[in-house]
Design an enzyme around this catalytic site. Structure first.
Site, short mmCIF file in Angstrom:
data_model
loop_
_atom_site.label_atom_id
_atom_site.label_comp_id
_atom_site.label_asym_id
_atom_site.label_seq_id
_atom_site.Cartn_x
_atom_site.Cartn_y
_atom_site.Cartn_z
N HIS A 166 -87.12 13.62 -58.82
CA HIS A 166 -87.36 14.24 -57.51
C HIS A 166 -88.78 13.86 -57.07
CE1 HIS A 166 -84.23 17.64 -57.37
NE2 HIS A 166 -84.00 17.07 -58.55
N HIS B 11 -82.08 15.14 -53.66
CA HIS B 11 -82.63 15.59 -52.38
C HIS B 11 -82.96 14.37 -51.53
CE1 HIS B 11 -83.75 19.52 -54.54
NE2 HIS B 11 -82.64 19.68 -53.85
N GLU C 127 -90.80 15.55 -61.14
CA GLU C 127 -91.30 15.52 -59.76
C GLU C 127 -92.37 14.44 -59.70
OE1 GLU C 127 -90.24 17.36 -57.22
OE2 GLU C 127 -89.20 19.08 -58.11
N ARG D 289 -82.80 17.26 -46.49
CA ARG D 289 -82.82 17.50 -47.94
C ARG D 289 -81.41 17.57 -48.55
NH1 ARG D 289 -85.78 20.81 -51.95
NH2 ARG D 289 -84.42 22.35 -52.91
#
Ligand code: ARG
Ligand code: ZN
Length: 420
Positions: A308, A183, A383, A238
């Protein structure tokens, strides 16, 4: 002379282009914490409305961040009010926050090209071509432990380079794959992967054990076109940058484009959506290039990691169903080791769990494909932290996040060796 003047002018143009052109003037970012399923459903009913972008989607008992355009603000606040929810304003004018990032970027641009020559100093976010240059240089400087695999071109023609680091690049050891930046706007992810690469490749002594009997495959930027676009045009981009059937709508979400329960849940058929699954599975060349490399090396890769941002999660499959994989206890206990190592290095703790159970259901992810289709036993989406900044994590945070994450990788590596 004239040539010098032209060079200077060109350079300024490059710097000019490095300032994102899309304005987020008066866009706000709000944080809400729904306590009931009814509130979550009420918030989600705002999804898909123009000017509403859930940076982290609402879940019961957790904070969720939403970016709201000035036009959509009244409707969003009204809805939150009527759900009895209070909100915290993270940014009242995102463009001002963007401005800070732009200035940091522009200043670093001038100083930076030299610094990148020597080593990765974690002082700024690098442009794609700088990362590519660094990769070529590190391979030249350390031919005995670094090999570069060109896995193909992006939609716009950029090269995708997987860096292979090992104390013996021809020995065919058990392997760990790390990618980042699938992303585009999640800048801390490539920065973290780049630091890991630089440590593994350039640190002679400190991490020799991590290269011992292990092959690392690192793809620093999995979505180069999108990454470049976030530097030149739209900081909040994104997706990929491919053309679609809808004029004016570009790109698919590469993390919805993998062919494992493709488009079943948490993805969109609408090319204008942020989670567009693509025209078909592997319609995006970037996802396809990654697939081919992973597939060719599937028997030796024992661990797949995709960085991410944001939210401090270590997610294991599945994203397509709420069921757990059969070996979820192994997945969980390995993640716990990585979390412990990161916390020891000073990180806030990570929440560990399956994608669907912990975050939301979303099919077509690279992690699901790696495990479910390619048979790579350990597969995670990590994340990284956003604190209150979200995607625009200030450069002053890069060093800590990258170093803490590297300790996580060290723990992952010893688990891979232990389980082998
Ligand atoms: N934030 C990530 C995304 O939306 C989470 C992906 C988790 N994995 C999954 N297969 N859903 O892509
Ligand atoms: Zn992401």
């Amino acid at each position: 002379g004239l040539a010098g003047l032209l060079l200077v002018l060109q350079h300024h143009q490059v710097d000019g282009q490095a300032v994102p052109a899309k304005s987020y003037s008066n866009f706000t970012v709000l944080r809400v914490s729904p306590a009931t399923q009814e509130q979550v459903t009420g918030l989600l009913s705002l999804d898909g409305r123009p000017g509403v972008d859930w940076w982290t989607p609402p879940r019961v008992g957790a904070p969720a961040d939403v970016m709201v355009s000035p036009e959509a603000r009244d409707a969003v606040l009204q809805q939150m009010n009527s759900l009895g929810l209070q909100w915290e304003v993270l940014h009242s004018d995102l463009q001002q926050h963007n401005g800070v990032v732009d200035r940091e970027l522009a200043a670093a641009q001038l100083a930076g090209r030299v610094a990148a020559d020597a080593y990765i100093d974690n002082k700024r976010y690098f442009l794609y071509d700088e990362i590519e240059d660094y990769i070529k240089r590190v391979a030249e400087n350390h031919p005995n432990r670094v090999k570069v695999h060109d896995i193909g071109r992006t939609f716009e023609g950029r090269r995708m380079l997987v860096v292979h680091v090992s104390n013996c690049p021809y020995c065919n050891y058990t392997a760990i794959w790390v990618d980042a930046g699938i992303h585009a706007r999640e800048w801390i992810a490539p920065a973290t992967a780049l630091f890991a690469l630089s440590q593994l490749a350039e640190n002679e002594t400190a991490h020799a054990d991590m290269r011992e009997q292990l092959d690392w495959y690192i793809l620093v930027v999995a979505n180069p076109d999108g990454y470049q676009f976030t530097h030149t045009t739209d900081r909040m981009w994104r997706k990929t940058r491919s053309t679609t059937s809808m004029p004016g709508c570009y790109g698919a979400d590469p993390n919805r484009n993998f062919d494992f329960h493709w488009n079943e849940v948490g993805a969109s058929k609408n090319p204008c959506s942020e989670t567009f699954a693509g025209r078909n599975a592997f319609s995006e060349i970037e996802a396809k290039n990654i697939r081919t490399f992973l597939w060719d090396n599937r028997l030796k890769i024992k661990l797949y990691i995709s960085y991410h941002s944001y939210g401090n999660f270590i997610l294991y499959p599945w994203g397509y169903t709420a069921e757990n994989p059969k070996d979820w206890q192994t997945l969980k206990s390995v993640a716990m080791k990585a979390n412990e190592a990161m916390v020891r290095a000073g990180s806030e703790p990570y929440t560990i769990g399956s994608s669907t159970q912990t975050l939301y259901a979303a099919a077509g992810g690279s992690d699901d494909w790696a495990k479910g289709f390619a048979g790579i036993p350990l597969s995670y989406t990590i994340e990284l932290p956003g604190y209150k900044f979200g995607f625009q994590l200030p450069t002053s945070y890069i060093d800590a996040v990258a170093r803490q994450s590297f300790e996580g990788l060290r723990a992952f590596a010893s688990e891979v060796k232990r389980l082998r």
